[in-house]
Scaffold this active site. Structure first.
Site, PDB file in Angstrom:
ATOM      1  N   SER A 103      30.146 -36.612  20.773  1.00  0.00           N
ATOM      2  CA  SER A 103      31.525 -36.810  20.326  1.00  0.00           C
ATOM      3  C   SER A 103      31.615 -36.693  18.810  1.00  0.00           C
ATOM      4  O   SER A 103      30.623 -36.418  18.140  1.00  0.00           O
ATOM      5  CB  SER A 103      32.025 -38.176  20.768  1.00  0.00           C
ATOM      6  OG  SER A 103      31.380 -39.183  20.015  1.00  0.00           O
ATOM      7  N   LYS A 104      32.826 -36.946  18.298  1.00  0.00           N
ATOM      8  CA  LYS A 104      33.057 -36.806  16.848  1.00  0.00           C
ATOM      9  C   LYS A 104      32.082 -37.636  16.015  1.00  0.00           C
ATOM     10  O   LYS A 104      31.797 -37.290  14.881  1.00  0.00           O
ATOM     11  CB  LYS A 104      34.475 -37.234  16.466  1.00  0.00           C
ATOM     12  CG  LYS A 104      35.568 -36.667  17.316  1.00  0.00           C
ATOM     13  CD  LYS A 104      36.060 -37.669  18.343  1.00  0.00           C
ATOM     14  CE  LYS A 104      36.016 -37.104  19.702  1.00  0.00           C
ATOM     15  NZ  LYS A 104      35.698 -37.660  20.887  1.00  0.00           N
ATOM     16  N   ARG A 105      31.634 -38.721  16.608  1.00  0.00           N
ATOM     17  CA  ARG A 105      30.745 -39.592  15.834  1.00  0.00           C
ATOM     18  C   ARG A 105      29.458 -38.893  15.418  1.00  0.00           C
ATOM     19  O   ARG A 105      28.782 -39.310  14.503  1.00  0.00           O
ATOM     20  CB  ARG A 105      30.349 -40.834  16.654  1.00  0.00           C
ATOM     21  CG  ARG A 105      31.502 -41.726  17.049  1.00  0.00           C
ATOM     22  CD  ARG A 105      30.998 -43.061  17.545  1.00  0.00           C
ATOM     23  NE  ARG A 105      30.179 -42.952  18.749  1.00  0.00           N
ATOM     24  CZ  ARG A 105      28.867 -43.142  18.783  1.00  0.00           C
ATOM     25  NH1 ARG A 105      28.225 -43.456  17.695  1.00  0.00           N
ATOM     26  NH2 ARG A 105      28.210 -43.016  19.907  1.00  0.00           N
ATOM     27  N   HIS A 106      29.108 -37.835  16.117  1.00  0.00           N
ATOM     28  CA  HIS A 106      27.844 -37.168  15.844  1.00  0.00           C
ATOM     29  C   HIS A 106      28.039 -35.879  15.064  1.00  0.00           C
ATOM     30  O   HIS A 106      27.335 -34.909  15.259  1.00  0.00           O
ATOM     31  CB  HIS A 106      27.120 -36.875  17.149  1.00  0.00           C
ATOM     32  CG  HIS A 106      27.122 -38.040  18.092  1.00  0.00           C
ATOM     33  ND1 HIS A 106      28.089 -38.221  19.047  1.00  0.00           N
ATOM     34  CD2 HIS A 106      26.299 -39.106  18.192  1.00  0.00           C
ATOM     35  CE1 HIS A 106      27.851 -39.352  19.719  1.00  0.00           C
ATOM     36  NE2 HIS A 106      26.774 -39.897  19.210  1.00  0.00           N
ATOM     37  N   GLY A 107      29.028 -35.864  14.176  1.00  0.00           N
ATOM     38  CA  GLY A 107      29.304 -34.640  13.446  1.00  0.00           C
ATOM     39  C   GLY A 107      30.188 -33.768  14.317  1.00  0.00           C
ATOM     40  O   GLY A 107      30.857 -34.273  15.210  1.00  0.00           O
TER      41      GLY A 107
END
Length: 523
Positions: free
Chosen positions: A275-279
């Site tokens: 998800s967005k949390r991982h770039g």
RNA sequence: GCCCCCAUAGUCUAGCGGCCCAGGACGUCACCCUUUCAAGGUGAAGAUCGCGGGUUCGAAUCCCGCUGGGGGUACCA
């Protein structure tokens, strides 16, 4: 180029002459995730590649699943078109293209789902449920408290027809639920994993038609796949748990289900869904971050599929030539940004032509104000951009790296830099200053567009000054580029050109003089 | 909790009973090239094939159990 393999018809292909039809069915609730991008890629490769290679018609269609009115995101559908187009996929039928079995947007097909829900009710395979969300919530909590598996308690399953009619008459909101068989088992055949067996008792009566009249995924997907003559369903692994429901739905309608193939999940480096949390995780983010579609496609194709474990570089045509659904792996794969960067770097440096690269750089450089946004092959700014691209392409990991790396070539004025950079480690500032003055004089009668001549002259100068070539070259490099790392010195001088070389040398000398004075007075 | 999926180096993978005391790639490290940094070249380290039982003359490959990771458990897809 890789030679086409001798093709023996895979068992999952329809009889010769029958078409293969696959669909990619995203919901317009946001930007297209790479996982979706990869599913779309596999769909496309299967239909346009494997199916057509084997002499069958292969159609890839796009269907927009906008049945959740609460989650619709404005512009998301256009974003999906844009992302797929940028990626390099083309669909044969879709909302924007039309086709014989449309419409391809589910919100335009609501009547169809309602009719089919009624059919199911009339056959005893579905029923009206009047339970309120509050009751459902209460039941769920009670089940949890009793450590029972949560699920609908089938409260309305056996309501007598009179009650149902009365409730409807009085305008009570209701949903339609599937009447799942209460015993026995359901076998799901997954092309990638084989047979999966479920005990029916563990599957509850899922909602098919919501109280707002829109269908849930389950109903819409089954009805549409059948009506659109889909032969193979490629979708994410997260759909495996609801596959038995779908199989039961096909049976209730009396339809033959398509072949199911669940694609392995794409995991984030730390575990869990990407998800967005991982770039970056959305297609458009990769585009904005300077990844080129060919590299992303190559990388994504290898996340879950492999030809032989050896071949790594696949062009789009190679993939159309070699991809087979049967070689998709069942195990989840972790997304590795570093490896994607390697592919991107490889394509930029070794696959794209310099002219092509230059053109792709334009949007990124224009954003930084380094080239006019309308720069094309015949624009006056193009030759310099092309030269700059040739010089820097081996150190570009992404297109977005270009503004920083190419600024000194595309701008006349250098960004301010620290005078200390001009003086190599363990070198004397005064000696460096004198060396630069000597360089200035030496270059006065040298044509810097002649790399060999420039090199000969400067190497000779180094000898005269009793310096190692590298010792002399570094101050020049910094004076010309404003940084200690650059492409080869002589090609750099050539592209920077005589006028700017002269001006930058003079500026560096002036800077070093001022710097020297300051350090003297500081003593 | 319940249901389901998955399991070869840090990561992606090859392997579908003997060719494997396991091959390729990314990453890491070293060396070479060299005017810097890259790119490129060469090489190295890194996997008791998750663990334990079977089956077999022989298992990474087949079967069972366990463990671990992941997914699902909505009137979301």
């Amino acid at each position: 180029m890789i030679a086409p393999a001798a093709e023996t018809a895979a068992s999952y292909l329809p009889p010769a002459g029958a078409p293969v039809r696959v669909r990619f069915a995203p919901s317009p609730t946001g930007s297209l995730h790479v996982g979706g991008g990869r599913t779309a890629l596999f769909d496309w490769l299967f239909a346009h590649g494997e199916a057509r290679r084997s002499g069958r018609d292969g159609a890839f269609l796009l269907r927009i699943e906008d049945t959740d009115q609460n989650r619709l995101v404005e512009g998301a559908t256009q974003g999906i078109y844009d992302a797929l187009s940028w990626f390099g996929l083309t669909w044969d039928e879709g909302p924007d293209k039309g086709g014989p079995l449309g419409p391809y947007t589910q919100s335009e097909r609501t009547a169809l789902y309602q009719e089919h829900a009624e059919t199911l009710i009339s056959r005893g395979h579905a029923y009206r449920c009047f339970c309120t969300p509050e009751r459902l919530e209460r039941v769920r909590q009670e089940q949890q408290a009793r450590k029972e598996p949560p699920g609908y308690d089938r409260h309305c399953r056996d309501l007598d027809p009179a009650t149902v009619a009365a409730n409807r008459e009085s305008g009570l909101p209701s949903v339609v639920r599937f009447a799942m068989p209460r015993d026995g088992e359901t076998r799901v055949h997954d092309l990638i994993r084989g047979e999966i067996v479920y005990r029916n008792a563990t599957i509850d009566d899922r909602v098919l038609l919501k109280s707002d009249g829109f269908p849930t995924y389950h109903l819409a997907n089954v009805v549409d796949d059948h009506l659109m003559a889909i032969t193979h369903i490629l979708r994410g692994d997260e759909w495996i748990p609801t596959a038995p429901l779908h199989i039961r739905l096909y049976a209730a309608f009396g339809w033959e289900p398509p072949i199911l193939a669940h694609m392995p999940l794409i995991l984030a480096p730390g575990g869990g869904k990407l998800s967005k949390r991982h770039g970056a995780s959305a297609m458009e983010e990769f585009r904005a971050n300077g990844f080129i579609p060919e590299a992303l496609m190559n990388y994504l194709a290898l996340l879950g599929w492999s030809l032989d474990g050896e071949t790594e570089i696949f062009s789009k045509d190679d993939l159309l030539e070699r991809f087979t659904l049967g070689r998709v792996s069942p195990s989840p794969a972790t997304f590795d940004h570093a490896k994607l960067r390697w592919f991107n770097q490889h394509y930029i440096n070794h696959v794209l032509s310099v002219g092509d690269l230059a053109l792709r750089l334009v949007p990124f450089l224009a954003d930084a104000g380094l080239v006019p946004s309308e720069t094309g092959p015949n624009h006056p700014a193009f030759p310099l951009l092309r030269d700059a691209s040739a010089l820097l392409k081996d150190r570009l990991e992404t297109l977005a790296d270009a503004p920083d790396l190419m600024g000194f070539l595309l701008r006349d004025e250098l960004d301010p830099y620290d005078a200390a950079l001009l003086v190599p480690k363990k070198a004397d500032p005064l000696a460096t200053l004198e060396a630069l003055v000597a360089v200035q004089e030496a270059l006065a009668d040298v044509d810097v567009t002649d790399e060999a001549a420039t090199e000969a002259r400067l190497r000779a100068l180094a000898e005269t000054l009793g310096m190692k070539a590298g010792q002399l070259f570094m101050p020049i490099r910094v004076a010309i580029t404003g940084r200690t790392q650059s492409p080869g010195l002589f090609e750099t001088l050539r592209v920077v050109g005589p006028d700017r070389v002269r001006a930058r040398l003079a500026a560096a000398i002036a800077l070093l003089r001022r710097h020297g004075d300051e350090s003297l007075s500081a003593d």
